[in-house]
Design a protein around this motif. Structure first.
Motif, PDB file in Angstrom:
ATOM      1  N   PHE A 146     -11.847   4.695 -13.378  1.00  0.00           N
ATOM      2  CA  PHE A 146     -12.605   5.900 -13.048  1.00  0.00           C
ATOM      3  C   PHE A 146     -12.366   6.924 -14.150  1.00  0.00           C
ATOM      4  N   GLN A 147     -13.081   8.039 -14.076  1.00  0.00           N
ATOM      5  CA  GLN A 147     -12.872   9.146 -14.998  1.00  0.00           C
ATOM      6  C   GLN A 147     -12.366  10.339 -14.215  1.00  0.00           C
ATOM      7  N   ALA A 148     -11.500  11.114 -14.861  1.00  0.00           N
ATOM      8  CA  ALA A 148     -10.923  12.284 -14.217  1.00  0.00           C
ATOM      9  C   ALA A 148     -10.871  13.436 -15.210  1.00  0.00           C
ATOM     10  N   VAL A 149     -11.044  14.645 -14.686  1.00  0.00           N
ATOM     11  CA  VAL A 149     -10.964  15.852 -15.508  1.00  0.00           C
ATOM     12  C   VAL A 149      -9.650  16.556 -15.198  1.00  0.00           C
ATOM     13  N   ALA A 150      -8.960  16.949 -16.254  1.00  0.00           N
ATOM     14  CA  ALA A 150      -7.604  17.465 -16.111  1.00  0.00           C
ATOM     15  C   ALA A 150      -7.581  18.933 -15.710  1.00  0.00           C
ATOM     16  N   GLU A 151      -6.622  19.255 -14.842  1.00  0.00           N
ATOM     17  CA  GLU A 151      -6.210  20.631 -14.624  1.00  0.00           C
ATOM     18  C   GLU A 151      -4.919  20.900 -15.382  1.00  0.00           C
ATOM     19  N   SER A 152      -4.156  19.807 -15.583  1.00  0.00           N
ATOM     20  CA  SER A 152      -2.914  19.923 -16.336  1.00  0.00           C
ATOM     21  C   SER A 152      -2.522  18.566 -16.890  1.00  0.00           C
ATOM     22  N   VAL A 153      -2.107  18.538 -18.153  1.00  0.00           N
ATOM     23  CA  VAL A 153      -1.561  17.340 -18.794  1.00  0.00           C
ATOM     24  C   VAL A 153      -0.233  17.727 -19.428  1.00  0.00           C
ATOM     25  N   LYS A 154       0.834  17.028 -19.024  1.00  0.00           N
ATOM     26  CA  LYS A 154       2.160  17.341 -19.549  1.00  0.00           C
ATOM     27  C   LYS A 154       2.731  16.134 -20.269  1.00  0.00           C
ATOM     28  N   LEU A 155       3.132  16.334 -21.528  1.00  0.00           N
ATOM     29  CA  LEU A 155       3.731  15.282 -22.334  1.00  0.00           C
ATOM     30  C   LEU A 155       5.250  15.335 -22.219  1.00  0.00           C
ATOM     31  N   PRO A 156       5.907  14.196 -22.407  1.00  0.00           N
ATOM     32  CA  PRO A 156       7.382  14.174 -22.308  1.00  0.00           C
ATOM     33  C   PRO A 156       8.044  14.808 -23.523  1.00  0.00           C
ATOM     34  N   ASP A 157       9.344  15.058 -23.380  1.00  0.00           N
ATOM     35  CA  ASP A 157      10.177  15.549 -24.509  1.00  0.00           C
ATOM     36  C   ASP A 157       9.667  16.864 -25.070  1.00  0.00           C
ATOM     37  N   ALA A 192       1.852  10.990 -31.447  1.00  0.00           N
ATOM     38  CA  ALA A 192       1.504   9.593 -31.686  1.00  0.00           C
ATOM     39  C   ALA A 192       0.219   9.259 -30.944  1.00  0.00           C
ATOM     40  N   GLU A 193      -0.344   8.081 -31.281  1.00  0.00           N
ATOM     41  CA  GLU A 193      -1.585   7.662 -30.639  1.00  0.00           C
ATOM     42  C   GLU A 193      -1.339   7.018 -29.290  1.00  0.00           C
ATOM     43  N   GLU A 194      -0.083   6.828 -28.915  1.00  0.00           N
ATOM     44  CA  GLU A 194       0.262   6.296 -27.599  1.00  0.00           C
ATOM     45  C   GLU A 194       1.536   6.969 -27.125  1.00  0.00           C
ATOM     46  N   VAL A 195       1.462   7.574 -25.940  1.00  0.00           N
ATOM     47  CA  VAL A 195       2.596   8.324 -25.400  1.00  0.00           C
ATOM     48  C   VAL A 195       2.810   7.895 -23.961  1.00  0.00           C
ATOM     49  N   GLU A 196       4.044   7.533 -23.619  1.00  0.00           N
ATOM     50  CA  GLU A 196       4.376   7.127 -22.261  1.00  0.00           C
ATOM     51  C   GLU A 196       4.852   8.327 -21.440  1.00  0.00           C
ATOM     52  N   GLN A 197       4.891   8.122 -20.122  1.00  0.00           N
ATOM     53  CA  GLN A 197       5.378   9.133 -19.176  1.00  0.00           C
ATOM     54  C   GLN A 197       4.630  10.461 -19.315  1.00  0.00           C
ATOM     55  N   VAL A 198       3.307  10.365 -19.330  1.00  0.00           N
ATOM     56  CA  VAL A 198       2.459  11.552 -19.368  1.00  0.00           C
ATOM     57  C   VAL A 198       2.051  11.899 -17.938  1.00  0.00           C
TER      58      VAL A 198
END
Length: 864
Positions: A107-118, A82-88
């Motif tokens: 601010f801006q941040a660069v990811a080392e890790s992004v984890k989506l729920p479910d 989806a275009e909007e996801v909670e608890q990321v």
């Protein structure tokens, strides 16, 4: 162009970028670029006949391929369902300074890790989206969280949990597109976090290194400079001085910035080529004074320029000026400083090759356009000015060229131009350049050694600033000299620049003819014949060509100021998306009369004791959305401003409208809501010369030959029993103005925020009237074409009897996306759908525009 191959190549390179941007060449980009480079090398080696023009064509294709390949790499690594996801869950590093403004941190941040729920996959191929850059917004819940957020720095590691969503796109035609803006900065997602409890920030260790480390040091240096400016200058000037000296513009007073913007003086605040020239001039003067050799001070100056670019923020205009200065200094060192135009084009090519998206940056465009215009035109314009003083002539020619060359882009992006701009730039820029900036810079630096000595210089700058600010404020408020321009087309810009170039060329030809006419040469017979033809040519130029060029350029300007669409027989009704509120712009056919119905408003839910949440420049729908849209569409005057009622979501944005755009008449329901904002609105209207007109049922307003408004509500006893009296009324919804509009054979009904009770009363009272009185079956005998649904689709309005009486073919619901009220109500949607009414919603479709021509209505919606 054969004599200036660099100019030809850069122009072709830019054209290639434009074609790629318009058509999109991502997939084939890299192959086109490689093929173009190889073919260019062959052409340069073989040099067949006409090879330069072949090289130009290949350069266009190569550039298009390069842009396409660059754009193709600008992809997100995150692909949620989806275009909007909670608890990321996000883990990464801050890569920009942190801005704390009221209850908002960004601010801006660069990811080392992004984890989506479910167990959702991050990307199409899994992974952790390492390297994905996100725009982060934190809403603070407690005042003490401000100090915590203010301690965060670029380079800090950060872990947080929030809501991941796509950036919002433009919801109105021609409006600022935040999604596109972030895309051009390689950002595809926003992460919003509530409070700091879900955030863990850790400072980097000594062994933790990266390019961000240089930025972290630079941020500390800029913060130290900023704190010194705060200590030396009063609060009302420190934001301005930080913007001028070190490029920190976040704290500039919005009203002060608007005053400079109206006079075309924002380049004084924004770090640009002017700042680099002043910095370089002062530095070289100082280095020469202390006895350094020419080679030494040139190399020293070159070394300081990158530091100056970093210290002032590195905007495209400052990078351009800095690169040109470095190339120029090196050329001076090698005694090869001959062609400033080549310097500008080489710098532009290097910047575009490194970062193709610079092409769409307004500061890049204006900076290069003005620079090239000054290099090419100032020597020519100087010859045409009848001024003997060299310094005055140079100042006049530079100001004239800068004003005329930048004019199309200025009105394209900002849609306003002050007739005092030339005089303001000529008179005020030297003061800022020779006093405020150099003395302010010395005061700032001297403050690190002695606050007393720095304070003396700062006091001088403070007094000069006070006088200049007063002049700028006074001039910016002279509305007679403020003009509003619709955004021009590319074709209009081509005609404008062509006319400007032709005018300068003909002026030079006339000057040469005048000068040559006074010279005698050759035999008498030849001299007589030559003089005869020169005289005829001189007269032809003076009497026909030159006046024709002036008239032609004047017609081009008039066509830009009042485009042909203004005289179209097509009417237009625009339901502007202002969030949870109403704002409708109506253009009558033919005479181009403009009616604005309501102006939206930003509703604040602040509680007592929450002043810490206030932002320096809070979002206000009128100033940030409505006024820019009206200006972009060339609304130079509003003939009728209709305030259906005085609730914040209907009148709030009109304060900015009254301050920025002339309004002839303000129509209202004859009451006043007893709150300060309503009082301010009506006082502003009176001060601006706007006529206040109380309205009641039965009033008619003729707007041109094909448009008429009939007001149906409220009845006189509900609002103002006497036209000369205005009573206070807190509950405004039940006395909203309701009117029917007839335009070009179509019928429209605008309903404000009335409820079911008022709907039934309106129907009963008007049905009781005779046809001669405008009521009865005569009013309801035909279905209406468009209904503006009352109260944003609330269930308290739009009852079955109301819909049965009017039988609308189409309906428009103005409501905010994801509004907290649940508008529009499912019951209202069901009532409309069951009758076959075509429904348009601003919360889903964005702005809805309806065009009327020959009794037919065509529709376009911003978001489909």
């Amino acid at each position: 162009m054969a004599e200036r191959p660099v100019v030809l190549i850069v122009l072709c390179w830019t054209l290639g970028y434009v074609l790629a941007y318009v058509w999109g060449l991502q997939t084939a980009g890299i192959y086109m670029a490689l093929a173009g480079i190889a073919f260019s090398a062959l052409l340069a080696a073989a040099k067949p006949r006409g090879w330069m023009w072949l090289l130009a064509a290949v350069t266009v294709l190569t550039a298009a391929g390069w842009y396409g390949a660059y754009d193709d790499r600008n992809r997100t690594l995150i692909a949620p369902a989806a275009e909007e996801v909670e608890q990321v869950a996000f883990r990464g590093r801050l890569v920009t300074p942190v801005t704390v403004d009221g209850d908002r941190v960004s601010f801006q941040a660069v990811a080392e890790s992004v984890k989506l729920p479910d167990a959702q996959r991050v990307g199409e191929e899994g992974g952790e989206a390492r390297g994905e850059k996100l725009q982060v917004s934190v809403r603070l819940l407690k005042q003490e969280e401000q100090l915590m957020a203010a301690s965060w720095r670029r380079g800090d590691r950060i872990e947080m949990t929030g809501t991941l969503k796509r950036p919002s796109e433009a919801r109105n035609f021609g409006a600022f597109d935040y999604r596109r803006y972030l895309y051009m900065h390689h950002i595809h997602w926003q992460l919003t976090v509530k409070g700091t409890e879900a955030i863990v920030v850790t400072a980097p260790g000594r062994g933790d290194w990266g390019v961000w480390r240089l930025g972290r040091w630079n941020d500390r240096f800029r913060d130290a400079l900023a704190s010194k400016v705060d200590a030396l200058f009063p609060e009302e000037q420190s934001g301005f001085m930080k913007g001028m000296l070190i490029g920190l513009t976040d704290e500039i007073d919005p009203e002060q910035f608007d005053a400079f913007s109206r006079l075309g003086l924002t380049h004084i605040i924004a770090i640009s080529g002017l700042n680099v020239a002043i910095f370089l001039g002062c530095l070289i003067w100082l280095l020469r004074r202390i006895g350094l050799t020419r080679e030494t001070y040139l190399w020293t100056a070159m070394g300081f320029i990158p530091l100056y670019i970093a210290a002032t923020g590195g905007s495209p205009s400052i990078v351009r000026a800095g690169m040109m200065a470095m190339i120029g200094l090196y050329a001076a060192y090698r005694n090869r400083l001959k062609d400033g135009l080549h310097l500008a084009f080489i710098t532009g090519l290097a910047m575009l090759a490194w970062h193709p998206y610079y092409l769409t940056d307004v500061s890049f465009q204006l900076s290069f356009l003005v620079t090239i215009g000054i290099i090419v035109l100032v020597p020519k314009v100087s010859k045409l000015l009848p001024v003997t003083n060299v310094k005055l002539r140079d100042a006049l020619s530079i100001t004239l060229v800068a004003q005329f060359v930048s004019f199309p882009l200025t009105i394209y992006y900002f849609n306003q131009f002050s007739l005092l701009s030339f005089a303001a730039n000529l008179a005020l820029v030297p003061v800022f350049s020779l006093v405020v900036m150099p003395v302010g810079t010395v005061a700032m630096l001297l403050g690190f050694v002695s606050m007393e000595a720095g304070g003396i210089l700062a006091w001088i700058v403070e007094k000069v600033n006070g006088l200049l600010f007063a002049v700028v404020t006074w001039c910016s408020e002279l509305r007679l000299f403020q003009t509003i321009w619709p955004s021009p087309t590319v074709g209009w810009m081509v005609f404008y620049y062509g006319g400007l170039a032709g005018l300068v060329w003909l002026g030079l030809q006339r000057k040469q003819q005048v000068e040559s006419a006074s010279e005698d040469s050759g035999p008498m017979l030849d001299s007589v014949l030559v003089m005869h033809w020169k005289t005829r040519l001189h007269r032809w130029n003076r009497r026909v060509l030159l006046p024709g060029a002036v008239i032609g350029l004047g017609l081009v300007l008039w066509a830009g100021y009042r485009p042909l669409q203004e005289y179209s027989r097509q009417g237009k009704v625009q339901f502007i998306d202002v969030g949870q509120g109403d704002s409708i712009l109506i253009h009558s056919p033919g005479e181009a009369r403009h009616i604005l119905v309501d102006g939206g408003g930003t509703v604040s839910f602040r509680k007592p004791g929450e002043s810490w949440k206030e932002r320096r420049d809070p979002y206000e729908i009128g100033r940030k959305t409505l006024v820019p849209l009206l200006k972009k569409r060339g609304i130079q005057q509003i003939d009728e401003l209709i305030v259906t009622h005085q609730d914040e979501d209907h009148f709030g944005g009109l304060q900015a409208v009254l301050e920025d755009i002339p309004v002839k008449r303000l129509l209202f329901n004859g009451t006043l809501k007893p709150i300060p904002k309503v009082k301010q609105l009506f006082e502003t209207a009176l001060a601006r010369g706007t006529q206040l007109v109380p309205i009641q049922a039965g009033d008619r307003l003729k707007v041109g030959a094909d448009t008429e408004l009939l007001f149906l509500f409220p009845f006189s006893e509900m609002a103002q029993p006497e036209r000369t009296t205005v009573r206070l009324e807190s509950d405004q919804n039940p006395i909203s103005l309701v009117f029917m509009m007839k335009m070009g054979g179509t019928r429209w009904l605008f309903t404000g925020d009335i409820g079911v009770k008022q709907e039934l009363e309106l129907l009963e009272r008007w049905s009781a009237l005779t046809p001669e009185q405008g009521g009865g079956l005569h009013l309801l005998e035909q279905p209406i074409d468009v209904l503006k649904v009352a109260h944003h689709g609330s269930k308290s309005s739009t009852a079955d009897p109301w819909l049965e009486a009017w039988r609308p073919k189409q309906a428009v619901i103005s409501a905010g996306a994801n509004n907290v009220y649940g508008h529009p109500s499912p019951q209202v949607m069901k009532r409309l759908s069951s009758r076959g009414t075509l429904i348009h919603r601003t919360d889903r479709h964005g702005e809805v525009q309806m065009m009327v021509k020959e009794g037919q209505i065509s529709v376009r919606r911003k978001l489909e």
